[in-house]
Each structure stands twice: as C-alpha cells, then as structure tokens.
Design an enzyme around this catalytic site. Structure first.
Site, short mmCIF file in Angstrom:
data_model
loop_
_atom_site.label_atom_id
_atom_site.label_comp_id
_atom_site.label_asym_id
_atom_site.label_seq_id
_atom_site.Cartn_x
_atom_site.Cartn_y
_atom_site.Cartn_z
N GLU A 155 35.59 36.57 52.70
CA GLU A 155 34.65 35.52 53.10
C GLU A 155 35.29 34.13 53.08
O GLU A 155 34.69 33.17 53.53
CB GLU A 155 33.44 35.53 52.15
N LYS A 157 26.43 42.70 29.95
CA LYS A 157 25.45 41.82 29.31
C LYS A 157 24.98 42.46 28.03
O LYS A 157 24.15 43.37 28.04
CB LYS A 157 24.31 41.51 30.28
N THR A 199 34.39 43.41 54.93
CA THR A 199 34.71 43.52 53.51
C THR A 199 34.67 45.00 53.13
O THR A 199 33.95 45.78 53.76
CB THR A 199 33.67 42.78 52.65
N TRP A 219 27.53 37.44 27.59
CA TRP A 219 28.35 38.13 28.58
C TRP A 219 29.71 38.55 28.00
O TRP A 219 30.37 37.74 27.35
CB TRP A 219 28.60 37.20 29.79
P1 ADP Z 1 36.22 43.08 48.80
O1 ADP Z 1 35.69 43.47 50.11
O2 ADP Z 1 36.66 44.20 47.91
O3 ADP Z 1 35.41 42.04 48.09
P2 ADP Z 1 38.19 41.06 49.09
O4 ADP Z 1 39.61 41.24 49.38
O5 ADP Z 1 37.43 40.08 49.86
O6 ADP Z 1 37.60 42.45 49.24
O7 ADP Z 1 38.04 40.82 47.53
C1 ADP Z 1 37.66 39.62 46.96
C2 ADP Z 1 37.50 39.78 45.48
O8 ADP Z 1 38.70 40.27 44.88
C3 ADP Z 1 37.25 38.48 44.77
O9 ADP Z 1 35.91 38.09 44.86
C4 ADP Z 1 37.69 38.80 43.35
O10 ADP Z 1 36.70 39.48 42.63
C5 ADP Z 1 38.83 39.77 43.55
N1 ADP Z 1 40.09 39.04 43.41
C6 ADP Z 1 40.86 38.53 44.38
N2 ADP Z 1 41.95 37.95 43.86
C7 ADP Z 1 41.87 38.07 42.51
C8 ADP Z 1 42.69 37.66 41.40
N3 ADP Z 1 43.83 37.00 41.57
N4 ADP Z 1 42.27 37.97 40.17
C9 ADP Z 1 41.11 38.64 39.97
N5 ADP Z 1 40.31 39.06 40.95
C10 ADP Z 1 40.68 38.78 42.22
#
Ligand code: ADP
Length: 543
Positions: A331, A440, A186, A445
């Site tokens: 994940e 917050k 990640t 929120w």
């Molecule tokens: P990172 O390592 O930056 O978490 P990921 O590609 O696994 O990389 O990112 C996952 C996160 O990206 C999600 O948990 C979410 O917060 C954000 N995300 C993915 N798709 C969307 C979407 N369509 N709209 C908003 N947020 C998104």
C-alpha cells in the site's frame, strides 16, 4: 498566483528515455530462465520497450487495460514495466508462488487482457487457463526455440516473435501523471487479496524518494541486484529508481539460492542488493559453508519482515556489508522507512548501535507517520509508547482497486498500516507487532515479534512463532511455537528460562509447542492465520 514553471507530467516512460540517453552504455545483466546470462544496455532496453509498446497497440490494448505478468526478475520483465505503463496500460505483476485459486481470483478481478509468462511457469498457467475469464492471449516470454513443447494454450504468442518486426521507434504519449501505471495485489493473509493501483505520479515520486542518500542512496556508480521479485511490490521500486540514477541492474531470474545469488554478486561486482530475510539466510549459509567472502557488496536492504540481529552483525563483521533495515508495504509502493544511523549514533557502544539498527528506520520526506491508541488519540514519539501506526503521503494508497474493503482511510486521510509501532524522538520507527497478532493480555499488549526474536536467539531454534490463545482470566496469553534445528534438543523449561532475562516476566509464554515446520505466506512471512487455525482447539496448561 501560480508559479511559472513547466507542468510536465511525471511519467514512467521518461525513466527509460533518461537512462538510455545519459547512461546508454550502462548494462542490464540477467540470469535467464533459459539458463544462460544475458547482457545488454539501457540503450538496447529502450528500443525493446518501445517494440513492446508497439506490439501491445497492435493487439488492440488501450489505456487503462490491465496486462498481467507471471515472471521472475529479468530483462523482458523490465521491458514490460515500461512498454505496458508507457502506453497508458496497467502492468499487473502476479506472484507465481500464490495458491492457484488466488491466481485465478486475481487475474479475474483485475480483468487481465494478456498474460506475459516466463517459460517455466507456462505449465501452471496452462492448467488454470480455462478459469481465466478475460485473458485473450498468453505470451510466452522467450523465442520460438525455447518454447516448451506440447503446450495446449490456445492463441499462444511468443514474445520475441511479437516484437521482432516492430520498428522500435514508438513516440511515448504524454498523459495525466495520475494515470494508473501498475497493479499489485497484497498477499492476503486474511480474506481475498486486494489490489493496490499505483499511478505514474506515485511511482515517480516514490523513485525520487527512494533514491535519496538516507533512503536507498543509489547512484550511477551503484550496481543493483534486486533479489526481491519484480512481482513483490515492483521489486521495491528498484526497476524505476535504478534507471532514474543510471545504476547498472543485475536480474537474478528464478534461482534465488545462496550459490546462484553469490555468483552474480561476484561476477557482476554488485554493490547494492535488497530482499527478505529468508534469502539472506540461504546466502549466509552458503558463504559460511564454503568459506567465501564478498568483494564488492556494500549494502543489503532487508525488509518485508524484521531483520534478525544475528544477520545484521554477521553481514557487517564477516562480510563488510552494511544492512539497511527497511519497512514498507504494498500500500506504500512500498517504501515507508529505512534505517541509517545519524552521525551521533556512530559513536554508540556496539550493542546500542545494534539496538538502533533493529528499528525499522526513519521515513524519507514524503512519508508522514503517527501512532495512535485504541481511541485514536495520538501517542508521543518517545520510543516507548506503542500504538497503531498511521501513514500518509503521495505514494500511499487511498483505497483498493474497485473499492474493495471500502474506504480504508482514518482521521481525515491517514492510512492504517495494520502495524503496531513506537517512534523515538529521532524519528526512528520500530514495529512491535501486527495489530492482529499483538497479544492482549489483561488489557495490556504483548509483542509477538519481540518474543519471537528473543526465542530465535537460542542456538537450538531454527524458527519461532508466537500466537495469542484464549485464557479465561487474561483474555489471551502467548503460546510459543518452535521449529528446532535438525538434531538440536531443547525443552520448554529451558526456553522459558532462556527468555526470562530478555522480556518482562508477564510476557513469558504460558506454554511451548514443538512443530516440524512453521507455515509461511507466498512472500515468506509466518502464516499466523494458519497457526491460529492449527492451534484452535489447544488449551493452555494455565487456563
Ligand atoms: P502483505 O500483503 O503480506 O501485507 P506486504 O509486503 O505489503 O505484504 O507486507 C507489509 C507488512 O510487512 C508490513 O505492514 C509489516 O507488517 C511487514 N514488514 C515489512 N517490513 C518489515 C520489517 N522490516 N520489519 C517488520 N515487519 C515488516
């Protein structure tokens, strides 16, 4: 009593076998790092993937060994996906846009034995090489003629030479479907990157789930161009779901600018594409500036960050392309939800249908979701209550590589996504924030994403970011950070007034700051940790 059906394991190498047998003539087209266009078929790819497998075995690679790739989307990278996983080794894709120290950390943490590298990334690897502890060979992904001169990389191998004398008749072994197949770290916006270790089984189930009609809806008639890189959660699984259904694949190589991507869409008659919002911005700008149209593209998956409303409508109205808004994470392999309206939604007024499409979508069978409050109590799926989003399913991780970060699961097997969301009665999930970005204020929120989206709709705003900053009375209050479009003018008061009929009054930002650029992560997301650092000593005028 057990059923009497065959227990054939689900293995990634079966995908390339299937595609070669039943879609042998279907093309895989790549814009190469070398500059030209390369085309061959699934039948050709199978032979070369087997040659890769034979080469790896001859180098002493064993099951479970990690093999790193630093490469763009292209046919050699595709062959590696099958050649590496197909012998039981682990294909570890590395994002070349990460900071050098992150790449060093990841390669050493994964204990990569070999590194397959595209030629334009070799100079960077040459610099880092002394810090890699386990790498025995770097393999340049080219032939001898295209090898950059004057490289000082000991034990350097050349891809085409490595596979040239191999027979390409390798018999794929059968093994337990839970065997590790690939590894993806990640981006690590906080702390060190953590490895997500996929298995053959999780990858195959994810491919089945993502090819479903209301997920990505792929078929043998699809022409798929993954703009999303193969080092970003395996290009969202497209190199697996594509061969599963026999879709034609088009790989764009390193050039993801509007012009290069547009050309491939048209010349290869692409019907389906996928990528993060930033690349679509570049494409739309290019098409607008040059008065171009899209003649074959039907679907564009937008995920990784929220799809901006203007992008969804421009694609639909000006170009006849349906945006499939999708959400997922490393994940989750990565697919969690995709937005397809149901029949009853198609007759909604335009603004209500757009509001629906802005949601991140419904989960396919295989992904379970729930939202919980601070105490872990489940919240209703009424489209209003928002809480921490938890997921579970056979393509969702149960822990990070080498146990980093401990056991992440909660509540008997649920993975906390780190996202805050609502779920409506029809099953559509909508992200309202990241848990660590939500503001917050006085025990309530505020969604930083909603505020950003509202501000982004202002014509003078190029990009908007919202962070929470300390406030003596409310704990935290929102600060809006704006990057203006070149030459555009807008004041703090104008922006707050613009927002006042779009969000609740108590959500309005306490202040607006203007910056020259908003920092991004290697995958194009706003780097809020940096913004919080930059504004560490900032005091709100209301404090
Ligand atoms: P990172 O390592 O930056 O978490 P990921 O590609 O696994 O990389 O990112 C996952 C996160 O990206 C999600 O948990 C979410 O917060 C954000 N995300 C993915 N798709 C969307 C979407 N369509 N709209 C908003 N947020 C998104």
């Amino acid at each position: 009593m057990f059923g009497l059906m065959q227990d054939r394991p689900l293995l990634i190498q079966q995908l390339i076998e299937h595609a070669a047998q039943y879609h042998g003539d279907t093309e895989i087209v790549s814009r190469r790092v070398e500059g030209d266009i390369h085309r061959y078929t699934y039948r050709d790819a199978r032979v070369r993937a087997k040659k890769v497998a034979e080469a790896l075995v001859s180098l002493g690679i064993k099951t479970g060994d990690r093999i790193g790739t630093l490469a763009w989307n292209g046919y050699r990278h595709f062959e590696l996906y099958f050649g590496i996983s197909g012998i039981g080794a682990v294909c570890h894709t590395i994002n070349p846009r990460l900071f050098p120290e992150q790449i060093v950390y990841i390669v050493n943490h994964a204990e990569d034995q070999l590194l397959f590298v595209d030629i334009n990334l070799l100079p960077a690897v040459e610099k880092l090489l002394p810090e890699f502890k386990t790498v025995k060979h770097v393999v340049a992904m080219c032939d001898r003629a295209h090898l950059p001169k004057d490289l000082k990389i000991p034990n350097l191998l050349v891809y085409e030479e490595l596979i040239a004398d191999k027979p390409g008749t390798y018999e794929w072994p059968e093994f337990d479907e839970r065997t590790a197949s690939s590894l993806c770290y990640t981006s690590g916006t906080t702390g060190n990157p953590k490895g997500v270790l996929y298995s053959h089984r999780s990858t195959m189930l994810h491919a089945y789930g993502s090819a479903l009609p209301d997920t990505l809806g792929l078929s043998a008639r699809s022409v798929v161009l993954p703009v999303v890189p193969m080092f970003h959660v395996n290009a969202w699984g497209l190199p697996y779901s594509g061969p599963m259904v026999g879709a034609k694949l088009v790989f764009p190589g390193p050039h993801l600018d509007g012009k290069s991507v547009y050309e491939l869409f048209e010349t290869e008659k692409v019907t389906f594409t996928a990528g993060v919002p930033t690349v679509w911005l570049a494409l739309l700008n290019h098409m607008q500036a040059n008065k171009l149209k899209l003649s074959t593209l039907k679907y564009a998956v937008i995920g990784g960050s929220a799809a901006p409303p203007a992008m969804i409508t421009t694609f639909a109205k000006e170009y006849g392309v349906e945006v499939l808004h999708a959400w997922g994470m490393s994940e989750m392999s990565p697919l969690g939800t995709v937005n397809h309206p149901k029949e009853k939604h198609l007759s909604l007024p335009e603004d209500e249908l757009l509001a629906l499409r802005l949601k991140q979508g419904r989960p396919p069978f295989g992904v379970d979701m729930k939202i919980v409050d601070d105490a872990g109590k489940a919240l209703p799926h009424d489209g209003k209550a928002f809480g921490d989003l938890l997921v579970r399913g056979p393509w969702i991780t149960r822990g990070y590589f080498k146990g980093e970060g401990g056991d992440p699961l909660k509540d008997g097997g649920w993975f906390p996504t780190g996202d805050v969301a609502t779920i409506d009665p029809d099953g559509y999930m909508q992200i309202t924030d990241r848990s660590k970005d939500v503001i917050k204020s006085g025990g309530e929120w505020i969604s930083s994403i909603d505020l950003e989206n509202a501000a982004m709709a202002h014509p003078a705003v190029a990009e908007a970011a919202v962070i929470g900053v300390a406030h003596p009375k409310w704990d935290e209050r929102p600060l809006l950070i704006i990057h203006r479009k070149p030459g555009a003018e807008v004041t703090k008061d104008e922006l707050v007034k613009f927002l006042s009929d779009k969000v609740a009054k108590w959500w309005l930002p306490d202040d607006v700051q203007f910056v020259d650029a908003i920092p991004h992560t290697a995958t194009g997301k706003i780097l809020k940790t940096r913004l919080r650092e930059d504004f560490k000593n900032y005091k709100l005028p209301t404090a």
